[in-house]
Motif scaffolding. Structure first.
Motif, short mmCIF file in Angstrom:
data_model
loop_
_atom_site.label_atom_id
_atom_site.label_comp_id
_atom_site.label_asym_id
_atom_site.label_seq_id
_atom_site.Cartn_x
_atom_site.Cartn_y
_atom_site.Cartn_z
N ALA A 192 0.82 -1.22 0.00
CA ALA A 192 0.00 0.00 0.00
C ALA A 192 0.85 1.26 0.00
CB ALA A 192 -0.93 0.00 1.21
N ILE A 193 2.07 1.20 0.57
CA ILE A 193 2.94 2.38 0.61
C ILE A 193 4.09 2.24 -0.39
CG2 ILE A 193 2.38 2.93 3.00
CD1 ILE A 193 4.94 1.58 3.88
N PHE A 194 3.83 1.46 -1.46
CA PHE A 194 4.75 1.35 -2.60
C PHE A 194 6.13 0.84 -2.21
CE2 PHE A 194 1.75 4.86 -3.37
CZ PHE A 194 1.10 4.35 -4.47
N GLY A 195 6.17 -0.06 -1.24
CA GLY A 195 7.43 -0.69 -0.88
C GLY A 195 8.40 0.20 -0.13
N LEU A 196 7.93 1.32 0.42
CA LEU A 196 8.82 2.24 1.12
C LEU A 196 8.93 1.88 2.59
CD1 LEU A 196 7.55 5.59 -0.42
CD2 LEU A 196 9.58 4.31 -1.08
N GLU A 197 10.12 2.14 3.14
CA GLU A 197 10.32 1.97 4.56
C GLU A 197 9.89 3.24 5.29
OE1 GLU A 197 11.09 -0.73 6.06
OE2 GLU A 197 11.49 -1.92 4.28
N PRO A 198 9.62 3.16 6.60
CA PRO A 198 9.19 4.36 7.34
C PRO A 198 10.14 5.54 7.20
CG PRO A 198 8.83 2.40 8.66
CD PRO A 198 9.57 1.95 7.43
N GLU A 199 11.46 5.30 7.23
CA GLU A 199 12.41 6.40 7.09
C GLU A 199 12.28 7.05 5.72
OE1 GLU A 199 13.12 3.35 7.94
OE2 GLU A 199 13.71 3.46 10.06
N GLU A 200 12.06 6.22 4.69
CA GLU A 200 11.90 6.78 3.35
C GLU A 200 10.62 7.59 3.24
OE1 GLU A 200 14.04 3.47 0.53
OE2 GLU A 200 12.13 2.92 1.41
N ILE A 201 9.54 7.11 3.90
CA ILE A 201 8.30 7.86 3.89
C ILE A 201 8.49 9.21 4.56
CG2 ILE A 201 5.92 7.88 4.75
CD1 ILE A 201 5.92 4.85 4.51
N ALA A 202 9.17 9.22 5.71
CA ALA A 202 9.41 10.49 6.41
C ALA A 202 10.23 11.43 5.54
CB ALA A 202 10.12 10.22 7.73
N HIS A 203 11.25 10.89 4.85
CA HIS A 203 12.08 11.71 3.98
C HIS A 203 11.25 12.29 2.83
CE1 HIS A 203 15.68 13.13 1.97
NE2 HIS A 203 15.32 12.49 0.88
N LEU A 204 10.42 11.45 2.22
CA LEU A 204 9.57 11.93 1.13
C LEU A 204 8.57 12.97 1.61
CD1 LEU A 204 8.81 8.65 -0.86
CD2 LEU A 204 10.26 10.55 -1.57
N PHE A 205 8.06 12.77 2.83
CA PHE A 205 7.11 13.75 3.37
C PHE A 205 7.78 15.11 3.54
CE2 PHE A 205 5.19 15.95 6.96
CZ PHE A 205 3.87 15.99 6.56
N ARG A 206 9.00 15.11 4.08
CA ARG A 206 9.71 16.38 4.24
C ARG A 206 10.01 17.00 2.88
NH1 ARG A 206 12.14 13.46 8.61
NH2 ARG A 206 13.77 12.68 7.22
N GLU A 207 10.39 16.19 1.93
CA GLU A 207 10.64 16.71 0.58
C GLU A 207 9.37 17.28 -0.03
OE1 GLU A 207 12.32 13.82 -2.00
OE2 GLU A 207 14.38 14.14 -1.28
N ARG A 208 8.25 16.55 0.14
CA ARG A 208 6.99 17.02 -0.42
C ARG A 208 6.57 18.34 0.21
NH1 ARG A 208 1.03 15.91 1.34
NH2 ARG A 208 2.01 17.20 2.92
N ASP A 209 6.74 18.45 1.52
CA ASP A 209 6.35 19.68 2.19
C ASP A 209 7.22 20.84 1.73
OD1 ASP A 209 4.69 20.93 4.33
OD2 ASP A 209 6.65 21.34 5.19
N ALA A 210 8.54 20.60 1.60
CA ALA A 210 9.43 21.66 1.13
C ALA A 210 9.09 22.05 -0.31
CB ALA A 210 10.89 21.20 1.23
N THR A 211 8.77 21.05 -1.14
CA THR A 211 8.41 21.34 -2.52
C THR A 211 7.13 22.16 -2.61
OG1 THR A 211 9.45 19.28 -3.25
CG2 THR A 211 7.90 20.32 -4.77
N LEU A 212 6.13 21.76 -1.82
CA LEU A 212 4.86 22.49 -1.82
C LEU A 212 5.06 23.94 -1.41
CD1 LEU A 212 2.28 19.99 -0.28
CD2 LEU A 212 2.33 20.87 -2.62
N GLN A 213 5.88 24.15 -0.38
CA GLN A 213 6.05 25.51 0.11
C GLN A 213 6.91 26.35 -0.84
OE1 GLN A 213 4.16 26.33 2.40
NE2 GLN A 213 3.59 24.28 3.10
N SER A 214 7.73 25.70 -1.67
CA SER A 214 8.58 26.45 -2.59
C SER A 214 7.86 26.82 -3.89
CB SER A 214 9.84 25.64 -2.92
OG SER A 214 9.50 24.47 -3.65
#
Length: 528
Positions: A192-214
């Motif tokens: 369901a989470i595309f084979g990602l580990e929790p650390e990778e999800i957290a990293h992607l979330f921070r990237e997504r948030d930074a991208t959205l705000q930029s």
């Protein structure tokens, strides 16, 4: 997740199994003790036992004790007198000795206080659970002796072992089921989470948030219930909301009552470059449904103020105009300089002076007209550039000498006005060049009297069919072919914002006239 669920299941199962085993052992020990106590009370109340102790019939008591022990499956039945001296015992060698020799328990609780009790002790026949009861003479209620019934703990341990074997089998089965369940759950969750580990999800979330705000465009995402799940700072800025406004968790209609995002949830169709009004601002909106398989689970919308896009288009148009002006001036003056240089080289000095005087006179006349009629240097520069552009094309831009444009309001953006005027003149030059060729004429008249600024641009082109006079202001509509139709669209966008208008009419002698009306005060309902 597999390790966590597995260890958690193992811990729970082990604790439950340990508690069950402990509880089972205590229950069995208690049950054996109560059984021993019950048998001891029954034997102590037997008339034969009472009579035997009275008469100290040792052989009779021993025979009776052995028979009762066999009947009740007990390890032993020991009978003593009121001094705890053995009168019956499975080992004849211990007869006549005190019952306290084995474990120090002389039966004081039964002999002195007359109470039956249970004890666990190591005796001559091994460790046993014992029930001890006083033998009371029914005639005078005097304590005659004591009966001790024992059950071997090895029997209890064997029973506990059988129960534990079953229990441990169930515990092992539960552990296996837990491990399999953990693997299945973790596999489904990871899928369901595309084979990602929790650390990778957290990293992607921070990237997504930074991208959205930029991103400079406003972005809002809603779920299938219409509740906002994501919004960036640009969304608050674009909608005129406070930067501290928390949009996530609110229903989209509470924030934007006129929003049509919910319609995308129903239609499942994306919508691109749609112009809408939000919070009193004209926006260009893109709306895209979010899919999970064949199901739409939300909508993402990106939007930007229309005037920002128009500003980019106007800047590009103005840069193009400046480039054309510089190119035409360079080309024109290069030709004239070459001509003057050639006249000088062949000795035609008078002709060279006449050409220089003519050129100077034309430009001086134009500059004098522009300085008097159009004091604004930006607009004057635009007209001078278009004049040179016309000469490069072999055309003539005739500016009405009676023109007057002195009352341009300070609030009117000069870059937008230049863009609009430049687009009209450029279209007139292009239409005239294609229709008449070199020698054609474009006329410009300007007046600022009254409450409006009026610009008239006449060309000698083929005219504009009446059916197309409104359509030519739509984006992408042009008689020049593909990749055109932007200039007049920008003109119409500026007029819509400022509250002006434009009319198109065909001239009797051929060509067309575009008349631009701009109020000196913008429309109060317009959005600049």
């Amino acid at each position: 997740m597999i390790l966590t669920l597995g260890l958690l299941g193992a811990l729970q199962t082990t604790l439950i199994g340990g508690f069950a085993g402990y509880y089972l052992s205590n229950s069995l020990y208690e049950e054996i003790g109560q059984r021993a106590l019950m048998v001891a009370k029954t034997v102590a109340a037997s008339p034969a036992i009472i009579d035997g102790i009275r008469s100290r019939d040792v052989p009779g008591l021993n025979a009776l004790a052995r028979r009762l022990a066999q009947t009740n499956q007990a390890l032993f039945i020991v009978i003593g007198d009121d001094q705890a001296i053995r009168l019956a015992h499975p080992d004849a060698a211990r007869l006549g000795f005190s019952m306290g020799d084995d474990d120090g328990d002389y039966g004081e609780e039964a002999l002195i206080h007359g109470r039956a009790y249970v004890a666990r002790a190591m005796g001559s026949l091994g460790e046993s659970m014992r029930g001890k009861a006083p033998v009371i003479d029914p005639a005078n209620q005097r304590i005659l002796g004591i009966v001790s019934v024992g059950y071997s703990l090895s029997q209890v341990e064997n029973t506990i072992g059988r129960y534990n074997l079953v229990l441990y089998g169930v515990v092992g089965l539960m552990l296996l089921v837990t491990a399999i369940s953990a693997i299945v759950i973790a596999g489904r969750f990871k899928k369901a989470i595309f084979g990602l580990e929790p650390e990778e999800i957290a990293h992607l979330f921070r990237e997504r948030d930074a991208t959205l705000q930029s991103v400079r465009e406003g972005i809002i995402a809603i779920n299938r219930d219409g509740v906002i799940t994501t919004a960036n700072r640009a969304a608050c800025d674009t909608l005129g909301l406070s930067p501290d406004t928390r949009l996530a968790g609110q229903h989209i209609l509470d924030v934007l009552p006129d929003s049509t995002l919910l319609s995308v949830l129903e239609s499942h169709q994306p919508d691109f470059d749609h112009e809408v009004w939000l919070q009193g601002r004209q926006m260009v909106v893109n709306r895209l449904p979010v899919r999970q398989g064949d199901e739409v689970i939300g909508v993402v919308a990106s939007f930007r103020r229309r005037d920002e896009l128009d500003l980019v288009s106007r800047q590009l148009t103005r840069i193009q105009q400046y480039a054309d002006t510089l190119r035409s001036q360079t080309h024109e003056y290069s030709n004239k300089l070459h001509t003057i240089a050639g006249l000088i080289q062949i000795g035609a000095h008078d002709e060279a002076l006449a050409l220089i005087s003519s050129e100077t006179s034309d430009h001086q006349s134009l500059l004098h007209l522009l300085l008097e009629a159009v004091p604004d240097p930006i607009i004057a520069g635009c007209l001078l550039g278009k004049y040179n552009r016309a000469r490069e094309l072999g055309l003539h831009l005739d500016i009405d000498p009676d023109s007057a444009m002195e009352d341009i309001p300070d609030a009117m953006p000069r870059d937008q006005l230049v863009s609009v005027l430049g687009n009209l003149i450029e279209n007139a030059l292009e239409a005239t060049r294609k229709h008449t060729g070199p020698g054609g004429q474009v006329r410009l008249s300007m007046t600022g009297l009254g409450e409006e600024l009026i610009f008239e641009v006449e060309d000698q082109g083929p005219g504009v069919p009446e059916a197309a006079q409104q359509a030519i202001f739509e984006r992408g509509v042009s008689s020049k072919g593909e990749d055109h139709g932007i200039g007049l669209h920008l003109v119409q966008q500026f007029l819509n914002r400022w509250g002006g208008s434009v009319t198109v009419e065909n001239l009797p002698e051929g060509g067309s006239r575009f008349t631009l009306y701009l109020p000196k005060q913008p429309d109060e309902t317009s959005n600049l």
